[in-house]
Design a protein around this motif. Sequence first.
Motif: not given
Length: 583
Positions: A259-267, A318-334
């Motif tokens: 699949p195409l890469q459609r997201c980027s990892f955090p800075k 390879r980053c495909i999609s990031d997951i919105d984690k509004t309930l736990n902003s400390q952990v980011q999922e991809f």
Amino acid sequence: MMEVYILTLWNIYPLFLLFITVATACVFPEDIRGRWYQSRYGELEISHNEITRKGTCAQNEDNKYLLYNRSRNCYKCLVITRWHKNILQYKESYCLVENDINALCERIHGEAELHTVVRIPSIPVACPFQGYYSFKYSNSTTHNRQCENPLSEIRACADDSKFKFIYRKCPGMPETSNKELDFQCLATWESGEKFLYGKFQSPQLTSREQMYRCFMHNFFSMSGDMSISADATCQGLQSPTVGVSTMKLDKEPDDHRWPLQRCSFPKFFIHHKRWRDLSGQYVLEVESQMFRIKDKHAQETIIFDADEHRSDTWMMLRCISDIDKTLNSQVQEFIVHATDDKCTSKYRCLRLKKRHNKVIELHIGEAVDDRFSVCSDSQFLNALKFIIIQNHKHMKPTSCPQKGSFRFADKASDCEGQFISGCRMSDEIEIQHYCPKTSRRSVDIYQCLVSWQEDNVRFVIAHHPSRKSAKCLAYVESADGIDVHEDEFCRDRLSVITSRKINYALFKPADGCGNLLPPVGSAAPNGYTSDRDNNNNEYPDKTKHNSASGIIDAGSNRSSTQAISLVWLFSLTILSKVIQSIR
């Protein structure tokens, strides 16, 4: 009498000139010297002035070389082209008595055989195409039928210098078969057409002649053509569509298999391009949409094949999609598409938690085919877990917490000792350890790299200067003092685990830094064994290493100068003997 000696000198002079000629004869460039393999002939060695089975270099003009074959007492011309650091091609004349380089080179006609040699071992290169392809192929020169039902596959690997061919047999085509072949790219170049040279690997392939192959290829966006040589040369390749074996490749625009890469990892993750785990075994090389995990232990295994280059790339994500984690902003999922070192690609879920600017907690979920359930908690029951830090060679040490000298008791044994923090050096922990049962005494030294606070727990990443590994230490205030334990995931749970090397109760108040045992340097305190003496063993002195390399390189570059010096020494010796005879 003087005339005799003058005549003797006159007779020696031509020999002297001959010696100069031999000593300063042509040499081959350093970048083509070494061990090589040539189809049908086996290994050959190119030294500074000689090629195995060919002869000694007598003269050269640009890439034309006149070689003298002593055993046959004849000369030949070699025209050598270096297409890549791993590939040479040459044409040669017949071996003749005449020694005129231009005359011999002119005898090489356009239809002369083009010889290809490959360096052994070769350092692999990135393949000119990446990802997943389906292909149809033909293995016959007698007809143009292609095996296209079922389609065969090319699968990407974690290492971008590798891919896997999966051939499938087509009904009614006896020249086709079911087989899997691993391939490693060793060289790419252009000479009118685009070329690729590499090595197949399979239990059925036992000789270099079977393994090495040359490709001519042409790719247009999502499709391409390739022809493959019949042996380890590049002979017989006429075009990407004409050859003994040809294949036509196609790729779907957003295939679930790549699949195409459609997201980027955090800075905070991609800001530093190189991370490592605490054990020192795994290194992460990070880009904005992709990172590779390399296993440094892979290169330490024994290699029996002299041609083999052991890859250390363990996994590519390879980053495909990031997951919105509004309930736990400390952990980011991809959602990532992960390819391992066996060339198997599946979906995984990546969880990143920033513990400090220089410390990240990384969880990689289990591999699944379905991207829609990949980030469920069930996929993390057996997840890969790491605490990763910046490469400690580029990290400035930090002051250690809880400055002072503490008595401690080991919770997992009857051992005790002194825990000295920041006394001898602000960024250093010294542990003087004594076990009454065995009467063993030892001293361990750690350097503090990172320190941060989470709630009531102080975490410290410390490493032993003579080892690649690092430790995470957790400090928690207790009623009697301070509990200090190590944990590979920097957790704050203080359960007693006997396998931990550091699991101490430090007793307050601290004794301060005034009454310490002598510093551990050339000798440990009486009765103690120290590892401070070996702090520099793990990392050799780079200055000395580079200096040595420089001397070696300079020596090879100064071969002509040294030869001339030998000439003058030789001539002075002769003159000395002549003068002595005259006297």
